[in-house]
Design a protein around this motif. Sequence first.
Motif, short mmCIF file in Angstrom:
data_model
loop_
_atom_site.label_atom_id
_atom_site.label_comp_id
_atom_site.label_asym_id
_atom_site.label_seq_id
_atom_site.Cartn_x
_atom_site.Cartn_y
_atom_site.Cartn_z
N LYS A 307 80.16 74.34 2.86
CA LYS A 307 80.50 75.67 3.22
C LYS A 307 79.32 76.64 1.73
O LYS A 307 79.61 77.23 2.26
CB LYS A 307 81.80 76.25 2.32
CG LYS A 307 82.63 75.24 3.94
CD LYS A 307 84.07 75.67 3.15
CE LYS A 307 85.05 74.81 3.89
NZ LYS A 307 86.69 75.97 3.37
N GLY A 308 78.71 75.64 1.16
CA GLY A 308 78.11 76.29 -0.06
C GLY A 308 78.72 77.25 -0.57
O GLY A 308 78.38 78.36 -1.51
N THR A 309 79.84 76.71 -1.23
CA THR A 309 80.63 77.87 -2.06
C THR A 309 81.10 76.85 -3.91
O THR A 309 80.80 75.24 -3.23
CB THR A 309 82.20 77.78 -1.78
OG1 THR A 309 82.96 77.01 -1.62
CG2 THR A 309 82.07 79.32 -0.41
N LYS A 310 81.12 77.21 -5.13
CA LYS A 310 81.80 76.19 -5.76
C LYS A 310 83.12 77.32 -6.36
O LYS A 310 82.68 78.30 -6.55
CB LYS A 310 80.11 76.08 -6.57
CG LYS A 310 79.64 77.32 -7.64
CD LYS A 310 78.55 77.19 -8.31
CE LYS A 310 77.53 78.60 -8.65
NZ LYS A 310 76.95 78.29 -9.31
N ASP A 311 83.42 75.90 -7.16
CA ASP A 311 84.68 76.97 -8.00
C ASP A 311 84.23 76.84 -9.29
O ASP A 311 83.31 75.49 -9.85
CB ASP A 311 85.64 75.73 -8.39
CG ASP A 311 86.22 76.63 -9.21
OD1 ASP A 311 86.12 77.48 -9.66
OD2 ASP A 311 88.60 75.46 -9.00
N ASP A 312 83.45 77.74 -9.63
CA ASP A 312 82.28 77.81 -11.25
C ASP A 312 83.64 78.17 -12.13
O ASP A 312 82.77 78.77 -13.24
CB ASP A 312 81.31 78.59 -11.06
CG ASP A 312 81.91 80.36 -10.24
OD1 ASP A 312 83.07 80.20 -10.60
OD2 ASP A 312 80.89 81.03 -10.55
N ASP A 313 85.03 78.29 -11.94
CA ASP A 313 85.42 78.01 -13.40
C ASP A 313 85.21 77.25 -14.26
O ASP A 313 85.55 75.80 -14.19
CB ASP A 313 87.53 78.36 -12.88
CG ASP A 313 87.75 79.59 -12.99
OD1 ASP A 313 87.14 80.51 -12.71
OD2 ASP A 313 89.14 79.18 -13.05
N LEU A 314 85.58 77.15 -15.90
CA LEU A 314 85.32 76.89 -17.09
C LEU A 314 86.73 76.17 -17.04
O LEU A 314 87.09 76.67 -18.19
CB LEU A 314 84.17 77.61 -17.97
CG LEU A 314 83.18 78.37 -16.94
CD1 LEU A 314 82.46 78.90 -18.40
CD2 LEU A 314 81.92 77.23 -16.80
N HIS A 315 87.93 74.94 -16.75
CA HIS A 315 88.57 74.59 -17.03
C HIS A 315 88.90 74.06 -18.16
O HIS A 315 87.64 72.75 -18.98
CB HIS A 315 88.28 73.51 -15.74
CG HIS A 315 88.97 74.27 -14.15
ND1 HIS A 315 90.18 73.88 -13.91
CD2 HIS A 315 88.41 75.06 -13.75
CE1 HIS A 315 90.10 74.73 -12.86
NE2 HIS A 315 89.12 75.54 -12.52
N TRP A 316 89.65 73.62 -18.80
CA TRP A 316 90.21 72.73 -20.27
C TRP A 316 89.56 71.53 -20.16
O TRP A 316 88.78 71.24 -20.94
CB TRP A 316 91.39 73.35 -20.69
CG TRP A 316 91.95 72.38 -20.50
CD1 TRP A 316 92.74 70.89 -21.22
CD2 TRP A 316 92.72 72.04 -19.06
NE1 TRP A 316 94.21 70.35 -21.12
CE2 TRP A 316 93.83 71.00 -19.53
CE3 TRP A 316 93.08 72.73 -18.11
CZ2 TRP A 316 94.38 70.43 -18.65
CZ3 TRP A 316 94.29 72.23 -16.76
CH2 TRP A 316 94.38 70.64 -17.04
N TRP A 317 90.29 70.81 -19.03
CA TRP A 317 90.13 69.70 -19.10
C TRP A 317 88.69 69.32 -18.83
O TRP A 317 88.29 67.98 -19.19
CB TRP A 317 91.55 68.78 -17.46
CG TRP A 317 90.67 69.40 -16.19
CD1 TRP A 317 91.22 70.28 -15.41
CD2 TRP A 317 90.22 68.08 -15.60
NE1 TRP A 317 90.71 70.41 -14.51
CE2 TRP A 317 89.56 68.63 -13.81
CE3 TRP A 317 88.88 67.15 -15.75
CZ2 TRP A 317 89.11 68.59 -12.93
CZ3 TRP A 317 88.34 66.73 -14.63
CH2 TRP A 317 88.28 67.49 -13.61
N VAL A 318 87.72 69.74 -17.43
CA VAL A 318 86.03 69.46 -17.59
C VAL A 318 85.61 69.48 -18.94
O VAL A 318 84.27 67.86 -19.04
CB VAL A 318 85.95 70.06 -16.21
CG1 VAL A 318 84.51 70.34 -16.43
CG2 VAL A 318 86.69 70.03 -15.37
#
Length: 400
Positions: A307-318
Motif C-alpha cells: 500500500k506504500g503506507t507506514k505506521d510511523d508512530d514511535l512506540h515505547w516497546w519498539v
Amino acid sequence: MDKDKIVKFKKEMQDVLTGNILPFWIEKMVDRENGGFYGRIDGHGNLHADAEKGGILNARILWTFSAAYRVLGKPEYLEMATRAKDYILAHFYDKEFGGTYWSLDCHGNPKDTKKQFYAIGFMIYGLSEYVRATGDEEALLYAIRLFDCIEKHSFDKVNNGYIEACTREWGEIEDMRLSELDANYPKSQNTHLHIIEPYTNLFRVWKDERLEKALRNLIHIFTDRILNPETHHLDLFFENDWTRGAGHLESYGHDIECSWLMHEAALVLGDSEVLAKVEPIVRLVAKASEKGLNPDGSMIHEANLDKGTKDDDLHWWVQAESVVGFMNIYQYFNDNEALDKSLHCWEYIKDNLIDYEGGEWFWSRHADGTLNVVDDKAGFWKCPYHNGRMCLEIIERNID
C-alpha cells in the motif's frame, strides 16, 4: 566504549527501572479490593477499576517482577511477583480444560475464555522466570502443564509450526487474531516469537528432551520459514502451509526484537552448530530493522509495502527493543555502530517517552513529535515488560 560510559549507562537503566517503572505498578496498579492488579490506567493517568484484566498483562507483570527480584533482590519485587503468580493460578488457569483464559472481568471471573497461544506462552515466560528467581516447584509444575497444552493443541504436526488460537475446549475458532490490528491467519511471526521466548526461558530451569526438541525446531522455523531470505525482514502472517499472507509487511520493532531473542534461544540451547547458523542471520535481521530508524535515534513501528503506507508512530516497546537489540549486536559482534544506535535510541527515550511526573512511559509519540495520550499508560497491551526487560538486560549484560 569507555568504562565510565558503561557505568553511567547501567546506572541510568537501574534508576529508571527502580525509580520510574516498577514503583508505578506497585503504587498504582495493585487491586486490593478484588485481588491481583487493575486492568487499566489510561493515557491521562486515570484509573479504570472496572476494566477487564488481561492474561498478557498479568503474565508480563509476573515476568517483570520475578526478573527484577532475581537480579536486584528487593523483597517488594518478590511480593509483587508472588501476588501475580497466585492470582494467575487461582483465576486465569482453566481448571476444567487446562490452559489460561484470555481475560477476566474486574472481579476475577472468566470473561473471554478463548485459548490464545501467544498469551499462554507469556504465562510460561512469567512462571519460568519465577522459578529462576525462587526455585518454586508449583510455578514449574504449571509452566510444564502449559507447555504441554501448547504442544498438544497448537503444534501443527503436518506443516510444522504453531497455530494462533482455539476455543476454551480446544476446538477450532474462526477469529484467531491477537487484536483488531492483526490479520486473521492461522500462523504468525508474533506468536512464534513469543513461544520461542518462553521455551528458551523454561529450558533454563527444565532440561527436558521434548522442550529441547521444540526449541531446536522453533529456531529452524525462524531461519527457514519466517525469515524472508530476500529482504532479511521477518514475514508476519502465514497460511497453515506457510504461504505468506496479508501482503508485504515489515515490522521493524519485531525484527530487532527477534534478532536478539532468536540469538538468546541459540545461546541457551548451547549447540555450536545451531549457533553458527543463527548468528549470521541475527546480524542480517538487525541490519534490516535499520530501515525503520530515524535520524533522532528512534525507530518507527512498521510499513505496508503493497500500500506504500507506514505506521510511523514511535512506540515505547519498539524503542525499548531497539536498545536491547543493537546492544546485543555490539556485545557479541563488536559492532560499534550498533552501540551508537542503542545509545542514541536511549537518549530519545529519555527525552521523549518517560513520564517523569506520573511514572512509567507514554505509549508513543507521533511522527510530528506530539505526545500520544489516547493509548493507555497501563492496560491490556501496555505492561512493564518491554521497558522493564530493557533495563534488566542492560544491567545484566557484560558490555564493557
